[in-house]
Write a protein that holds these residues in place. Structure first.
Motif, PDB file in Angstrom:
ATOM      1  N   LEU A 103      -5.553  12.571  -8.130  1.00  0.00           N
ATOM      2  CA  LEU A 103      -4.513  11.609  -7.771  1.00  0.00           C
ATOM      3  C   LEU A 103      -3.903  11.936  -6.410  1.00  0.00           C
ATOM      4  O   LEU A 103      -3.583  11.022  -5.633  1.00  0.00           O
ATOM      5  N   LEU A 104      -3.745  13.206  -6.110  1.00  0.00           N
ATOM      6  CA  LEU A 104      -3.286  13.573  -4.777  1.00  0.00           C
ATOM      7  C   LEU A 104      -4.305  13.140  -3.721  1.00  0.00           C
ATOM      8  O   LEU A 104      -3.941  12.675  -2.638  1.00  0.00           O
ATOM      9  N   HIS A 105      -5.575  13.302  -4.052  1.00  0.00           N
ATOM     10  CA  HIS A 105      -6.643  12.843  -3.148  1.00  0.00           C
ATOM     11  C   HIS A 105      -6.541  11.330  -2.946  1.00  0.00           C
ATOM     12  O   HIS A 105      -6.661  10.832  -1.812  1.00  0.00           O
ATOM     13  N   ALA A 159      -4.083   7.351   4.399  1.00  0.00           N
ATOM     14  CA  ALA A 159      -4.985   7.304   5.559  1.00  0.00           C
ATOM     15  C   ALA A 159      -5.380   5.862   5.859  1.00  0.00           C
ATOM     16  O   ALA A 159      -5.478   5.456   7.029  1.00  0.00           O
ATOM     17  N   THR A 160      -5.601   5.083   4.811  1.00  0.00           N
ATOM     18  CA  THR A 160      -5.899   3.661   5.010  1.00  0.00           C
ATOM     19  C   THR A 160      -4.706   2.956   5.632  1.00  0.00           C
ATOM     20  O   THR A 160      -4.864   2.103   6.516  1.00  0.00           O
ATOM     21  N   PHE A 161      -3.501   3.310   5.193  1.00  0.00           N
ATOM     22  CA  PHE A 161      -2.281   2.762   5.790  1.00  0.00           C
ATOM     23  C   PHE A 161      -2.240   3.065   7.284  1.00  0.00           C
ATOM     24  O   PHE A 161      -1.964   2.186   8.104  1.00  0.00           O
ATOM     25  N   PHE A 213      -9.058  -4.554   6.585  1.00  0.00           N
ATOM     26  CA  PHE A 213      -8.077  -3.830   5.787  1.00  0.00           C
ATOM     27  C   PHE A 213      -8.110  -4.258   4.329  1.00  0.00           C
ATOM     28  O   PHE A 213      -7.846  -3.455   3.425  1.00  0.00           O
ATOM     29  N   VAL A 214      -8.447  -5.515   4.070  1.00  0.00           N
ATOM     30  CA  VAL A 214      -8.523  -5.979   2.675  1.00  0.00           C
ATOM     31  C   VAL A 214      -9.658  -5.271   1.958  1.00  0.00           C
ATOM     32  O   VAL A 214      -9.505  -4.770   0.832  1.00  0.00           O
ATOM     33  N   LEU A 265       0.826  -1.197   0.000  1.00  0.00           N
ATOM     34  CA  LEU A 265       0.000   0.000   0.000  1.00  0.00           C
ATOM     35  C   LEU A 265       0.867   1.257   0.000  1.00  0.00           C
ATOM     36  O   LEU A 265       0.592   2.210  -0.746  1.00  0.00           O
ATOM     37  N   ALA A 266       1.904   1.262   0.805  1.00  0.00           N
ATOM     38  CA  ALA A 266       2.809   2.414   0.833  1.00  0.00           C
ATOM     39  C   ALA A 266       3.489   2.590  -0.522  1.00  0.00           C
ATOM     40  O   ALA A 266       3.618   3.721  -1.018  1.00  0.00           O
TER      41      ALA A 266
END
Length: 419
Positions: free
Chosen positions: A176-178, A185-187, A234-235, A125-126
């Protein structure tokens, strides 16, 4: 078989091993092995801290774990039930210089697996968030070159106002920045370590969950043992964000497909990103744009797959949730990464045909809104009547065959007098 359990007297059948266990084993070796090893190393350190392993035993276990190689692990229904956790346990037991009786005491595969899966997801994700930022930078570079290049902007599939590629691509960059912010934020929401949750309700020994979480790169341990082993939210959260990203990418890809079409010819791509027709040699096609848009559909289907596989299950540890519901998860991440790489290459190679875009602007009556505004501000015409007059002027100009580039003040005055 008896060395692993006293409950069953037979190893998994060939059918079960072939259809379920072996493919899962191979998937986890390919995707999760480094994370399983990292978790096992932290467990060994905890055993040493609690005095359950001697210094020599801990060093032996850590050394064996450090030397684990994917090619050394094989699914074996007899020896390890074709299970990666059991395979690692066997690897340590076989290689240890002496027996380690306390190795894996008070342990469960449930939080071990949840932790390895979450660590792998966080890494990817990162990385994906960074790729999306790179795509945003590419959009910004192209936008900066075309801030003043006129092109027709559309609403309702009709030419509406003059815009520029820079204006349009700036919107892509903003989205894309959003997306990157949403992914990060999910991370942050996944920054709770499941290790120590055990099978369901925690563990017996005084495991230092704060320490284990820190050693594995988390800021905190999970708050609920049940959630740690049951959730896999998380998935669903990650695939939901990928689906939303796919929608954005698909819509902007559709614009490029439209602009590149023969009816417009506003954009071109380098030959190395283009295709041909086998039957019509005059054509230069852009199938890469179709590939991008087509692949975004997979992102939504993967999220739906996760949601449907989880929704009817009880809130506890289940193979259905931990394995089957996430079967397409890494495919979704692979697909999203591919979309980003392809789209970034398209943006970097994009060429706008300024002459064709300007000519298209000149063919359309794109100043109607501005005309109505000026009638109100300069002539004091009420706004709604100004809108009507502007529309009637366009109708009259079309009937007379006047091009948009040659405004006729006398015609406008005649239209106003007749109203």
């Amino acid at each position: 078989m008896t060395a692993l359990t006293g409950r069953l007297s037979a190893a998994p059948s060939t059918l079960l091993d072939t259809e379920v266990l072996r493919p899962q084993f191979e998937h986890e070796v390919r995707r999760l092995l480094p994370h399983y090893v990292a978790v096992e190393r932290v467990l060994a350190l905890e055993y040493r801290r609690m005095g359950l392993l001697t210094a020599d035993q801990a060093e032996d276990v850590l050394g064996l774990l450090a030397r684990v190689r994917a090619e050394e692990l094989a699914a074996d229904p007899e020896a390890n039930l074709s299970d990666i956790a059991f395979a690692l346990e066997r690897h340590v037991e076989r290689g240890a210089a002496r027996p380690v009786p306390n190795w894996h005491v008070d342990r469960s595969r449930n939080d071990l697996q949840a932790c390895a899966q979450l660590m792998a997801a966080r890494d990817r994700l990162a990385g994906l968030a960074g790729q999306v930022l790179g795509m945003a930078a590419a959009a910004r570079r192209v936008a900066a070159r075309h801030l003043d290049t006129p092109m027709p902007g559309c609403t309702h599939y009709q030419a509406a106002q003059v815009t520029t590629p820079g204006f349009h691509l700036a919107a892509l960059g903003e989205r894309l920045l959003h997306t990157s912010r949403r992914l990060l934020a999910t991370f942050d929401g996944t920054d709770a370590c499941p290790l120590g949750a055990g099978a369901l309700t925690g563990q017996h020994l005084p495991w230092d969950r704060e320490r284990m979480a820190a050693l594995l790169g988390f800021t905190r341990p999970g708050g609920s043992a049940l959630t740690d082993v049951a959730s896999r939210a998380f998935v669903a959260e990650i695939t939901a964000e990928l689906s939303l990203f796919g929608i954005t990418a698909s819509r902007f890809a559709t614009d490029l497909i439209t602009w590149a079409g023969a009816g417009h010819g506003f954009v071109d791509l380098p030959d190395e990103l283009s295709g041909i027709s086998s039957a019509m040699p005059q054509k230069k096609n852009f199938p890469v744009l179709e590939r991008i848009r087509g692949r975004t559909a997979h992102l939504t289907s993967c999220h739906v797959d996760v949601a449907l596989a989880q929704r009817g299950t009880p809130y506890t540890n289940l193979v259905e949730v931990s394995k089957e519901a996430g079967a397409q998860f890494h495919d979704a991440l692979d697909t999203a990464s591919s979309v980003v790489r392809l789209f970034t290459a398209v943006l970097d190679g994009l060429v706008f045909r300024a002459d064709r875009m300007r000519a298209a602007c000149e063919r359309e009556y794109l100043g109607g809104f501005a005309l109505a505004t000026l009638l109100t501000l300069r002539a004091g015409v009420p706004w709604r009547r100004a809108q009507v007059l502007a529309g009637r002027y366009v109708v009259a100009a079309l009937e007379r065959g006047l091009p948009p580039t040659r405004p006729d003040g006398d015609l406008l005055a005649a239209v106003a007098e007749a109203d």
